[in-house]
Structures are given as C-alpha cells and as structure tokens.
Design a protein around this motif. Structure first.
Motif, PDB file in Angstrom:
ATOM      1  N   ALA A  78      26.412  38.580  33.984  1.00  0.00           N
ATOM      2  CA  ALA A  78      26.898  38.193  32.664  1.00  0.00           C
ATOM      3  C   ALA A  78      28.354  38.595  32.492  1.00  0.00           C
ATOM      4  O   ALA A  78      29.105  37.946  31.757  1.00  0.00           O
ATOM      5  N   ALA A  79      28.746  39.680  33.150  1.00  0.00           N
ATOM      6  CA  ALA A  79      30.113  40.195  33.047  1.00  0.00           C
ATOM      7  C   ALA A  79      30.334  41.224  34.139  1.00  0.00           C
ATOM      8  O   ALA A  79      29.380  41.752  34.719  1.00  0.00           O
ATOM      9  N   PHE A  80      31.599  41.513  34.421  1.00  0.00           N
ATOM     10  CA  PHE A  80      31.932  42.634  35.285  1.00  0.00           C
ATOM     11  C   PHE A  80      32.939  43.504  34.550  1.00  0.00           C
ATOM     12  O   PHE A  80      33.533  43.086  33.548  1.00  0.00           O
ATOM     13  N   PHE A  81      33.115  44.726  35.018  1.00  0.00           N
ATOM     14  CA  PHE A  81      33.930  45.696  34.288  1.00  0.00           C
ATOM     15  C   PHE A  81      35.097  46.185  35.138  1.00  0.00           C
ATOM     16  O   PHE A  81      34.957  46.435  36.334  1.00  0.00           O
ATOM     17  N   GLU A  82      36.241  46.325  34.481  1.00  0.00           N
ATOM     18  CA  GLU A  82      37.439  46.888  35.108  1.00  0.00           C
ATOM     19  C   GLU A  82      38.077  47.878  34.126  1.00  0.00           C
ATOM     20  O   GLU A  82      37.878  47.764  32.911  1.00  0.00           O
ATOM     21  N   ASP A  83      38.836  48.818  34.654  1.00  0.00           N
ATOM     22  CA  ASP A  83      39.527  49.784  33.797  1.00  0.00           C
ATOM     23  C   ASP A  83      40.938  49.314  33.486  1.00  0.00           C
ATOM     24  O   ASP A  83      41.683  48.887  34.375  1.00  0.00           O
ATOM     25  N   ASP A  84      41.306  49.402  32.212  1.00  0.00           N
ATOM     26  CA  ASP A  84      42.652  49.072  31.746  1.00  0.00           C
ATOM     27  C   ASP A  84      43.446  50.380  31.663  1.00  0.00           C
ATOM     28  O   ASP A  84      43.129  51.258  30.860  1.00  0.00           O
ATOM     29  N   TRP A  85      44.474  50.508  32.496  1.00  0.00           N
ATOM     30  CA  TRP A  85      45.266  51.740  32.571  1.00  0.00           C
ATOM     31  C   TRP A  85      46.600  51.642  31.833  1.00  0.00           C
ATOM     32  O   TRP A  85      47.441  52.537  31.923  1.00  0.00           O
ATOM     33  N   PRO A  90      43.849  50.767  38.756  1.00  0.00           N
ATOM     34  CA  PRO A  90      44.894  51.818  38.747  1.00  0.00           C
ATOM     35  C   PRO A  90      46.297  51.282  39.024  1.00  0.00           C
ATOM     36  O   PRO A  90      46.466  50.356  39.822  1.00  0.00           O
ATOM     37  N   PRO A  91      47.311  51.847  38.377  1.00  0.00           N
ATOM     38  CA  PRO A  91      48.701  51.423  38.603  1.00  0.00           C
ATOM     39  C   PRO A  91      49.084  51.572  40.069  1.00  0.00           C
ATOM     40  O   PRO A  91      48.725  52.543  40.729  1.00  0.00           O
ATOM     41  N   GLY A  92      49.808  50.592  40.574  1.00  0.00           N
ATOM     42  CA  GLY A  92      50.285  50.641  41.946  1.00  0.00           C
ATOM     43  C   GLY A  92      49.286  50.186  42.981  1.00  0.00           C
ATOM     44  O   GLY A  92      49.627  50.043  44.158  1.00  0.00           O
ATOM     45  N   SER A  93      48.046  49.938  42.575  1.00  0.00           N
ATOM     46  CA  SER A  93      47.027  49.505  43.529  1.00  0.00           C
ATOM     47  C   SER A  93      47.003  47.984  43.636  1.00  0.00           C
ATOM     48  O   SER A  93      47.474  47.274  42.744  1.00  0.00           O
ATOM     49  N   GLU A  94      46.481  47.496  44.734  1.00  0.00           N
ATOM     50  CA  GLU A  94      46.276  46.065  44.851  1.00  0.00           C
ATOM     51  C   GLU A  94      45.191  45.648  43.869  1.00  0.00           C
ATOM     52  O   GLU A  94      44.161  46.318  43.753  1.00  0.00           O
ATOM     53  N   LYS A  95      45.408  44.574  43.156  1.00  0.00           N
ATOM     54  CA  LYS A  95      44.415  44.098  42.198  1.00  0.00           C
ATOM     55  C   LYS A  95      43.435  43.172  42.916  1.00  0.00           C
ATOM     56  O   LYS A  95      43.841  42.287  43.674  1.00  0.00           O
ATOM     57  N   ARG A  96      42.134  43.375  42.662  1.00  0.00           N
ATOM     58  CA  ARG A  96      41.087  42.569  43.279  1.00  0.00           C
ATOM     59  C   ARG A  96      40.133  42.069  42.189  1.00  0.00           C
ATOM     60  O   ARG A  96      39.991  42.696  41.150  1.00  0.00           O
ATOM     61  N   MET A  97      39.507  40.954  42.446  1.00  0.00           N
ATOM     62  CA  MET A  97      38.499  40.439  41.526  1.00  0.00           C
ATOM     63  C   MET A  97      37.373  39.791  42.327  1.00  0.00           C
ATOM     64  O   MET A  97      37.584  39.363  43.472  1.00  0.00           O
ATOM     65  N   PRO A  98      36.174  39.716  41.745  1.00  0.00           N
ATOM     66  CA  PRO A  98      35.085  39.025  42.441  1.00  0.00           C
ATOM     67  C   PRO A  98      35.446  37.566  42.701  1.00  0.00           C
ATOM     68  O   PRO A  98      36.153  36.937  41.903  1.00  0.00           O
ATOM     69  N   ALA A  99      34.973  37.050  43.824  1.00  0.00           N
ATOM     70  CA  ALA A  99      35.166  35.635  44.140  1.00  0.00           C
ATOM     71  C   ALA A  99      34.125  34.842  43.355  1.00  0.00           C
ATOM     72  O   ALA A  99      33.017  34.592  43.833  1.00  0.00           O
ATOM     73  N   LEU A 100      34.479  34.474  42.126  1.00  0.00           N
ATOM     74  CA  LEU A 100      33.555  33.755  41.254  1.00  0.00           C
ATOM     75  C   LEU A 100      33.530  32.279  41.634  1.00  0.00           C
ATOM     76  O   LEU A 100      34.578  31.654  41.820  1.00  0.00           O
TER      77      LEU A 100
END
Length: 259
Positions: free
Chosen positions: A140-147, A203-213
């Motif tokens: 239904a959803a996935f979760f990520e942290d907003d820094w 996290p800042p400075g990290s590569e951003k990834r997301m699920p392959a929807l």
C-alpha cells in the motif's frame, strides 16, 4: 534503501489488483526486515499438461493498459500468461548457499533490497535472477526518512490515487541439510538521485534509491519476461503518481488481521 512497507488493507484488493486469492489474515501491517510478508509469483503448469496455460486476462494485464505501456505487451514468442499465486515468506532473501536458517536470518536485513544495476552479478541474488525467480511485492505504501530538518522524519509514500503498488522482486527457497525450508524475497531498487520526489529523502550525501515499482499493465510481462529483457522494467516510477506524507511514528499500530 527501503526497509519498511505497508501491506494491503483489504483482502479483496489482492484479487482485484493482482489476480491472486487473498491470504486468510492480513498478518503484520508494516513489514520490516526478517518479518513475514507476501509476494506474488507465476505458477507454471504441471509437466505434461495438454494445451496452453489459461489465457483469461488477469487483473493488471488489461488490454487498455498494455496499449499504453510497451512493457505490458505479450512476449514476442507469444507465450501465454501464467497463473499466479500469493506466497507468505520472509522479507530478506536467503541465498541457497547459506549454512543454516539462523545464518540466513542474520543476513536478511542486508538483503531486503537488491540493486537492479548489479543484481545479475551480486553473489546473493545472481542465481535467483538468472533462474527467473521474479516476483511482485504488493504494498500500500513504503516509508523513507526525510532528513531536510536535520533529523529523520518518517514519511509514508503511496500512490496519489490510493491504489496498491506492485514492486519488482526476487524470491528464493533455502533447503537445509535435514529438509527444512525457508522461502524469502527481496525488493529490487533503482537509482533515484534525479527523481523529483525521492531525492528529498534518505540520509544526506547518500545515493537515493527507490523500489522498482511496476506499471499495472506490466505485471504479467515482468513475471514471464526472459532474463535479458527483465532489466527493461528497472526504471523510476513517475513522481507525479506518488504522494508523500509525514507520519507520527514508525510503530506498528495496525490490526493483526483483516477487518
């Protein structure tokens, strides 16, 4: 890296959106590493079955969707669509070569995601990819942290229209020396540094990834595609189709079963 997602709230959604029979109980509302969740895989016909596999269209494979998404078209060899089944399994893939179930569970938190760019060569995932052990992870959803405020703010990311999402995944079956089995799965991810929404998170400075929807019309094609064509499904999901909302807590407050 996605390490938490929300399961579907209504049982009938599994049938309507993915063409599989729903589970008897919802299980945990929020799935975390090493916890049980669900994935959907294709079911091959029994050996020697005469005639083609049932060709009735399955939900998510409507001709209207196929007409707008080249990935949703039938395979070039004209192979019929396969039936699907819902499987209850551990999130965090357990490779066949681990020595024990406990070893597999210890490794699981690092194997809940598989990088699409290296999945065909990475030791934990290579066999599942080459053998075509692909699956769909309904969420239904996935979760990520907003820094952006300087501290992690859990954020729920879902479709704007509230419909379920199907993430591309891989599954594996580990068999121990005494015949014990452990079925597990991982969610494939793509780079999201340029994604209009996801680039704000993690996290800042990290590569951003997301699920392959996956697009809804591509579910059947993803499950039946040849390995050399499967990479074509590894792409960013449109940012304007997603909605992000901060949440108060990551604690699981959901009911243990369907209402």
């Amino acid at each position: 890296m996605t390490t938490r997602y929300e399961t579907l709230p209504l049982p009938e959604t599994y049938r309507e959106a993915f063409g599989v029979e729903p589970p008897d109980t919802r299980g945990e509302r929020y799935v975390k590493p090493r916890k049980p969740g669900f994935f959907i895989r294709a079911v091959a016909p029994p050996p020697g079955t005469p005639g083609p596999v049932p060709t009735d269209p399955l939900p998510g494979d409507a001709e209207s969707a196929a007409g707008t998404d080249p990935d949703a078209a039938p395979d070039a060899d004209g192979a019929p669509r396969l039936a699907r089944e819902l499987v209850h399994a551990q999130w965090g893939l357990v490779p066949h070569w681990v020595k024990s179930a406990s070893d597999g569970r210890l490794r699981a938190p690092k194997l809940v995601n598989a990088r699409s760019e290296t999945v065909s060569t990475a030791t934990p995932f290579r066999e599942a990819w080459l053998k075509g052990q692909r699956c769909i992870v309904p969420m239904a959803a996935f979760f990520e942290d907003d820094w952006r405020s300087g501290k992690a703010v859990p954020t729920r990311i879902a479709r704007v229209d509230g419909l379920p999402m199907g993430a591309a995944g891989l599954w594996a079956r580990w068999t121990g020396p005494e015949g014990e089995e452990l079925v597990s799965y991982t969610v494939l991810t793509v780079n999201a540094n340029s994604h209009a929404l996801i680039h704000r998170y993690q996290p800042p400075g990290s590569e951003k990834r997301m699920p392959a929807l996956l697009n809804e019309g591509a579910y059947g094609a993803w499950l039946s595609a040849r390995p050399e064509k499967a990479r074509e499904f590894m792409r960013q999901y449109p940012a304007n189709w997603l909605l992000a909302n901060p949440v108060e807590s990551k604690a699981d407050k959901g009911p243990p079963a369907f209402l």
